[in-house]
Write a protein that holds these residues in place. Structure first.
Motif, PDB file in Angstrom:
ATOM      1  N   PRO A  40      44.256  16.474  -1.170  1.00 22.91           N
ATOM      2  CA  PRO A  40      45.331  16.020  -0.292  1.00 22.91           C
ATOM      3  C   PRO A  40      45.398  16.932   0.931  1.00 22.91           C
ATOM      4  O   PRO A  40      45.168  18.127   0.776  1.00 22.91           O
ATOM      5  CB  PRO A  40      46.591  16.186  -1.150  1.00 22.91           C
ATOM      6  N   LEU A  42      43.816  14.368   2.298  1.00 24.23           N
ATOM      7  CA  LEU A  42      42.751  13.386   2.499  1.00 24.23           C
ATOM      8  C   LEU A  42      42.586  12.486   1.282  1.00 24.23           C
ATOM      9  O   LEU A  42      41.664  11.676   1.227  1.00 24.23           O
ATOM     10  CB  LEU A  42      41.424  14.118   2.760  1.00 24.23           C
ATOM     11  N   HIS A  67      36.468  29.862   4.510  1.00 21.42           N
ATOM     12  CA  HIS A  67      35.525  30.983   4.534  1.00 21.42           C
ATOM     13  C   HIS A  67      34.697  31.127   3.254  1.00 21.42           C
ATOM     14  O   HIS A  67      34.054  32.154   3.039  1.00 21.42           O
ATOM     15  CB  HIS A  67      36.246  32.304   4.862  1.00 21.42           C
ATOM     16  N   GLY A  93      37.202  19.060   6.519  1.00 24.00           N
ATOM     17  CA  GLY A  93      37.004  19.934   7.668  1.00 24.00           C
ATOM     18  C   GLY A  93      35.884  20.927   7.425  1.00 24.00           C
ATOM     19  O   GLY A  93      35.070  20.776   6.499  1.00 24.00           O
ATOM     20  N   ALA A  96      35.253  22.252   3.740  1.00 28.04           N
ATOM     21  CA  ALA A  96      34.503  21.386   2.821  1.00 28.04           C
ATOM     22  C   ALA A  96      33.020  21.384   3.210  1.00 28.04           C
ATOM     23  O   ALA A  96      32.137  21.527   2.352  1.00 28.04           O
ATOM     24  CB  ALA A  96      35.068  19.966   2.862  1.00 28.04           C
ATOM     25  N   THR A 117      37.675  17.044  10.841  1.00 24.14           N
ATOM     26  CA  THR A 117      38.315  17.868  11.873  1.00 24.14           C
ATOM     27  C   THR A 117      37.289  18.027  12.995  1.00 24.14           C
ATOM     28  O   THR A 117      36.231  17.392  12.981  1.00 24.14           O
ATOM     29  CB  THR A 117      38.723  19.263  11.344  1.00 24.14           C
ATOM     30  N   ALA A 119      35.758  20.966  13.749  1.00 20.79           N
ATOM     31  CA  ALA A 119      35.129  22.279  13.571  1.00 20.79           C
ATOM     32  C   ALA A 119      33.667  22.303  14.020  1.00 20.79           C
ATOM     33  O   ALA A 119      33.169  23.314  14.485  1.00 20.79           O
ATOM     34  CB  ALA A 119      35.240  22.719  12.114  1.00 20.79           C
ATOM     35  N   GLY A 120      32.941  21.201  13.825  1.00 24.54           N
ATOM     36  CA  GLY A 120      31.563  21.118  14.321  1.00 24.54           C
ATOM     37  C   GLY A 120      30.509  21.683  13.392  1.00 24.54           C
ATOM     38  O   GLY A 120      29.311  21.609  13.680  1.00 24.54           O
ATOM     39  N   THR A 124      25.443  22.196  12.565  1.00 19.71           N
ATOM     40  CA  THR A 124      24.765  23.490  12.683  1.00 19.71           C
ATOM     41  C   THR A 124      24.002  23.859  11.411  1.00 19.71           C
ATOM     42  O   THR A 124      24.236  23.313  10.343  1.00 19.71           O
ATOM     43  CB  THR A 124      25.758  24.651  12.989  1.00 19.71           C
ATOM     44  N   LYS A 135      32.959  38.634   5.755  1.00 20.83           N
ATOM     45  CA  LYS A 135      32.362  37.323   5.935  1.00 20.83           C
ATOM     46  C   LYS A 135      30.932  37.506   6.420  1.00 20.83           C
ATOM     47  O   LYS A 135      30.672  38.147   7.438  1.00 20.83           O
ATOM     48  CB  LYS A 135      33.165  36.506   6.957  1.00 20.83           C
ATOM     49  N   LEU A 154      39.192   8.695  10.541  1.00 23.62           N
ATOM     50  CA  LEU A 154      39.509   9.727   9.548  1.00 23.62           C
ATOM     51  C   LEU A 154      40.285  10.887  10.155  1.00 23.62           C
ATOM     52  O   LEU A 154      40.836  11.710   9.424  1.00 23.62           O
ATOM     53  CB  LEU A 154      38.217  10.266   8.910  1.00 23.62           C
ATOM     54  N   VAL A 158      45.179  13.945  11.253  1.00 22.08           N
ATOM     55  CA  VAL A 158      45.179  15.404  11.439  1.00 22.08           C
ATOM     56  C   VAL A 158      46.451  15.785  12.185  1.00 22.08           C
ATOM     57  O   VAL A 158      46.720  15.264  13.272  1.00 22.08           O
ATOM     58  CB  VAL A 158      43.933  15.875  12.235  1.00 22.08           C
ATOM     59  N   ALA A 253      40.687  28.178  12.848  1.00 17.63           N
ATOM     60  CA  ALA A 253      40.822  27.453  14.115  1.00 17.63           C
ATOM     61  C   ALA A 253      41.890  28.093  15.009  1.00 17.63           C
ATOM     62  O   ALA A 253      41.689  28.265  16.223  1.00 17.63           O
ATOM     63  CB  ALA A 253      41.156  25.989  13.831  1.00 17.63           C
TER      64      ALA A 253
HETATM   65  P1  NAD Z   1      39.659  23.351   7.108  1.00 15.08           P
HETATM   66  O1  NAD Z   1      38.454  22.601   6.743  1.00 15.08           O
HETATM   67  O2  NAD Z   1      40.006  24.542   6.303  1.00 15.08           O
HETATM   68  O3  NAD Z   1      40.876  22.345   7.144  1.00 15.08           O
HETATM   69  C1  NAD Z   1      42.170  22.817   7.474  1.00 15.08           C
HETATM   70  C2  NAD Z   1      43.235  21.978   6.757  1.00 15.08           C
HETATM   71  O4  NAD Z   1      43.231  20.674   7.293  1.00 15.08           O
HETATM   72  C3  NAD Z   1      42.991  21.829   5.264  1.00 15.08           C
HETATM   73  O5  NAD Z   1      44.207  21.963   4.598  1.00 15.08           O
HETATM   74  C4  NAD Z   1      42.450  20.410   5.131  1.00 15.08           C
HETATM   75  O6  NAD Z   1      42.764  19.819   3.898  1.00 15.08           O
HETATM   76  C5  NAD Z   1      43.182  19.705   6.260  1.00 15.08           C
HETATM   77  N1  NAD Z   1      42.497  18.524   6.790  1.00 15.08           N
HETATM   78  C6  NAD Z   1      41.178  18.373   7.042  1.00 15.08           C
HETATM   79  N2  NAD Z   1      40.946  17.156   7.559  1.00 15.08           N
HETATM   80  C7  NAD Z   1      42.142  16.537   7.657  1.00 15.08           C
HETATM   81  C8  NAD Z   1      42.539  15.248   8.108  1.00 15.08           C
HETATM   82  N3  NAD Z   1      41.670  14.373   8.591  1.00 15.08           N
HETATM   83  N4  NAD Z   1      43.839  14.945   8.056  1.00 15.08           N
HETATM   84  C9  NAD Z   1      44.766  15.820   7.605  1.00 15.08           C
HETATM   85  N5  NAD Z   1      44.429  17.066   7.159  1.00 15.08           N
HETATM   86  C10 NAD Z   1      43.131  17.404   7.187  1.00 15.08           C
HETATM   87  O7  NAD Z   1      39.617  23.847   8.648  1.00 15.08           O
HETATM   88  P2  NAD Z   1      38.522  23.719   9.787  1.00 15.08           P
HETATM   89  O8  NAD Z   1      39.131  24.390  10.948  1.00 15.08           O
HETATM   90  O9  NAD Z   1      38.039  22.334   9.923  1.00 15.08           O
HETATM   91  O10 NAD Z   1      37.295  24.575   9.249  1.00 15.08           O
HETATM   92  C11 NAD Z   1      37.352  25.997   9.166  1.00 15.08           C
HETATM   93  C12 NAD Z   1      36.161  26.534   8.401  1.00 15.08           C
HETATM   94  O11 NAD Z   1      34.959  26.004   8.946  1.00 15.08           O
HETATM   95  C13 NAD Z   1      36.042  28.033   8.472  1.00 15.08           C
HETATM   96  O12 NAD Z   1      35.681  28.557   7.212  1.00 15.08           O
HETATM   97  C14 NAD Z   1      34.919  28.249   9.468  1.00 15.08           C
HETATM   98  O13 NAD Z   1      34.241  29.458   9.289  1.00 15.08           O
HETATM   99  C15 NAD Z   1      34.048  27.058   9.226  1.00 15.08           C
HETATM  100  N6  NAD Z   1      33.216  26.671  10.375  1.00 15.08           N
HETATM  101  C16 NAD Z   1      31.880  26.785  10.251  1.00 15.08           C
HETATM  102  C17 NAD Z   1      31.040  26.426  11.298  1.00 15.08           C
HETATM  103  C18 NAD Z   1      29.544  26.518  11.126  1.00 15.08           C
HETATM  104  O14 NAD Z   1      28.796  26.118  12.008  1.00 15.08           O
HETATM  105  N7  NAD Z   1      29.071  26.996   9.999  1.00 15.08           N
HETATM  106  C19 NAD Z   1      31.576  25.934  12.495  1.00 15.08           C
HETATM  107  C20 NAD Z   1      32.970  25.815  12.588  1.00 15.08           C
HETATM  108  C21 NAD Z   1      33.790  26.185  11.519  1.00 15.08           C
END
Ligand code: NAD
Length: 358
Positions: A40, A42, A67, A93, A96, A117, A119-120, A124, A135, A154, A158, A253
Motif C-alpha cells: 500500500p 499501490l 536504500h 518507486g 522496489a 515514481t 526516481a529513474g 540505469t 551505502k 500509475l 503519487v 528524493a
Molecule cells: P520509494 O520507492 O521509496 O517510494 C517512496 C514512497 O512512495 C513509498 O512509500 C512508496 O510506497 C510510495 N509510492 C511509490 N509509488 C507510488 C505511487 N504511484 N502512488 C503512491 N505512492 C507511491 O522512493 P523513490 O524516491 O522512488 O526511490 C528512492 C530509492 O531509489 C532510493 O533508495 C534511491 O537510492 C534509489 N534510486 C536509485 C537509482 C539508481 O539508478 N540506482 C536512481 C534513483 C533512485
C-alpha cells in the motif's frame, strides 16, 4: 573527443501500458516471475497486475524499504531461488526497483520494471545496498532492466510532496549528466530535454495530480533523466545524497531536492555552459542554481537539510566524508568546499549567483 555507447532497454510508454505487461513477459520467454513491490498505497494497482499475470507470478515480495538493506536483499534472493523463478518484475518507486536490481545481480535473472515514481533507477545499471550505515553503490549490466513499462496512470496517485521531491531527484540526474565531461552530446541532449520536461510539467503534476498530460510529461522527463544517468557519471551531488541516505537515513528524493541548488551553485563556475543549458531548458536565462531553488520553492519541497532532521554536527561529518570521496565532479571539492556546500544545504536560502573561476 567522446565515446558513446547506449545499452539497449526496451521501453513501453503509454497511459495504460501496464496492461501490456503480460505480453512483455511472454516476449522475454518468462513464465514464473517474482513480483517485487506493490505495498500500500499501490495495493489496488498491483492486485490488478497480479490478477492479469495469473500463474506467471511465482512469489511476491511486498516489503521494500529505502536504500536496500543487505539483509532484505539476501532474503529476497533466497525466495527467488526457492520458487525457481525465471524472471523478476518490480512495481513501485526506486526502492522496489532497487531491491529487484540486487536480486537480479545475485541470481542473474532478467528484470522487467514498472516504475511508479520519477526516481529513474529503472534506466540505469546502478545498484545500491546499505550495510551498517554505509551505502555502497556500483554499476553492473546485470541489474539494468530488460524492459521498462512506463504507465503515467500509475503515477496519478503519487502525493504532491513525493511528486515534487521525486521530480527533483530526476532533475538532479539531468544536472549531473549534463556536466559530466565524458558524456556524449546525445546524453547532453537527453539531459537538457529531460530538464525541460520536468521543469515545465512538475508544477501541474503537483497541483493537479490527476492531470494525465502533466503526469505523462513528467514521467517522460524522468525517463530521459534516468537514461542520461544510466550512461553518465555521478558527481558530488549524488555522492552527497548517498552519504546522507546511507549514514543518516535521510529520505532520498527530499534530500536531493534540498541539496541540488547548492551543489549547482558550487559547480556553476566550472560548468557554466552546461548549466546554462539547464537553466534555459527550465525557462530561465541564467543562474541555474537560482532557477532550481525557485522551482523547489514553487513545488514546496523541504527547504534545507535541517528541516529534514540533520543536526549541524552531522552536517560537518557529512562534509568530511564528501571531501574524502567527491566523485568525478566538474569542480574539485576541498574540505572547505565540502563544508560550504553541506552547510549551505543545511541552512537553506537562495544560493548566490557566483562569478566564473579561472
Ligand atoms: P520509494 O520507492 O521509496 O517510494 C517512496 C514512497 O512512495 C513509498 O512509500 C512508496 O510506497 C510510495 N509510492 C511509490 N509509488 C507510488 C505511487 N504511484 N502512488 C503512491 N505512492 C507511491 O522512493 P523513490 O524516491 O522512488 O526511490 C528512492 C530509492 O531509489 C532510493 O533508495 C534511491 O537510492 C534509489 N534510486 C536509485 C537509482 C539508481 O539508478 N540506482 C536512481 C534513483 C533512485
Amino acid at each position: 573527443m567522446f565515446v558513446h555507447e547506449m545499452p539497449a532497454t526496451r521501453v513501453v510508454f503509454a497511459p495504460g501500458a501496464r496492461h501490456q505487461l503480460s505480453g512483455e513477459l511472454a516476449a522475454l520467454g518468462l513464465s514464473r516471475v517474482v513480483l517485487i513491490g506493490g505495498a500500500p498505497p499501490l495495493g489496488a494497482v498491483v492486485e490488478e497486475i497480479v490478477e492479469a499475470l495469473g500463474e506467471t507470478v511465482g512469489a511476491r515480495i511486498q516489503d521494500v524499504v529505502e536504500h536496500v538493506p543487505v539483509e532484505r536483499a539476501g532474503q529476497a534472493a533466497r525466495i527467488t531461488r526457492a520458487v525457481r523463478a525465471d524472471g523478476l518484475v518490480s512495481v513501485g518507486g526506486g526502492s522496489a526497483t532497487g531491491l529487484a536490481k540486487i536480486v537480479a545481480l545475485r541470481t542473474g535473472l532478467p528484470l522487467v520494471a514498472v516504475p511508479t515514481t520519477y526516481a529513474g533507477s529503472e534506466m540505469t545499471d546502478i545498484w545500491g545496498t546499505t550495510e551498517r550505515g554505509v551505502k555502497s553503490t556500483g554499476r553492473d549490466p546485470r541489474v539494468r532492466p530488460s524492459t521498462v513499462v512506463y504507465d503515467p496512470e500509475l503515477t496519478v496517485g503519487v502525493p504532491p510532496a513525493l511528486t515534487a521531491a521525486s521530480g527533483l531527484n530526476a532533475l538532479a540526474h539531468c544536472v549531473e549528466a549534463v556536466y559530466d565531461t565524458q558524456a556524449s552530446p546525445i546524453i547532453h541532449l537527453l539531459a537538457v530535454r529531460g530538464a525541460h520536461a520536468l521543469a515545465s510539467a512538475l508544477p501541474r503534476a503537483v497541483s493537479m495530480g490527476d492531470d494525465l498530460t502533466a503526469r505523462g510529461e513528467t514521467l517522460f522527463g524522468a525517463w530521459l533523466a534516468g537514461t542520461a544517468l544510466g550512461v553518465a557519471r555521478m558527481g558530488a551531488h549524488h555522492r552527497l545524497c548517498h552519504i546522507l541516505g546511507g549514514a543518516f537515513g535521510m529520505p532520498h528524493a527530499e534530500t536531493h531536492a534540498a541539496v541540488l541548488p547548492h551543489v549547482v551553485a558550487f559547480n556553476e563556475p566550472a560548468a557554466t555552459a552546461a548549466l546554462e543549458a539547464v537553466a534555459t531548458a527550465m525557462g530561465a536565462s541564467h543562474d541555474p542554481a537560482g532557477a532550481i531553488w525557485d522551482l523547489c520553492r514553487r513545488l514546496g519541497t523541504p527547504p534545507d537539510l535541517r528541516s529534514l532532521g540533520l543536526s549541524r554536527g552531522q552536517a560537518l561529518e557529512v562534509a568530511s566524508r564528501l571531501a574524502a570521496h567527491p566523485g568525478p565532479n566538474p569542480r574539485p571539492v576541498t574540505e572547505d568546499d565540502a563544508r560550504e556546500i553541506v552547510l549551505a544545504a543545511f541552512d537553506g536560502g537562495r544560493p548566490e549567483l557566483r562569478k566564473r573561476i579561472g
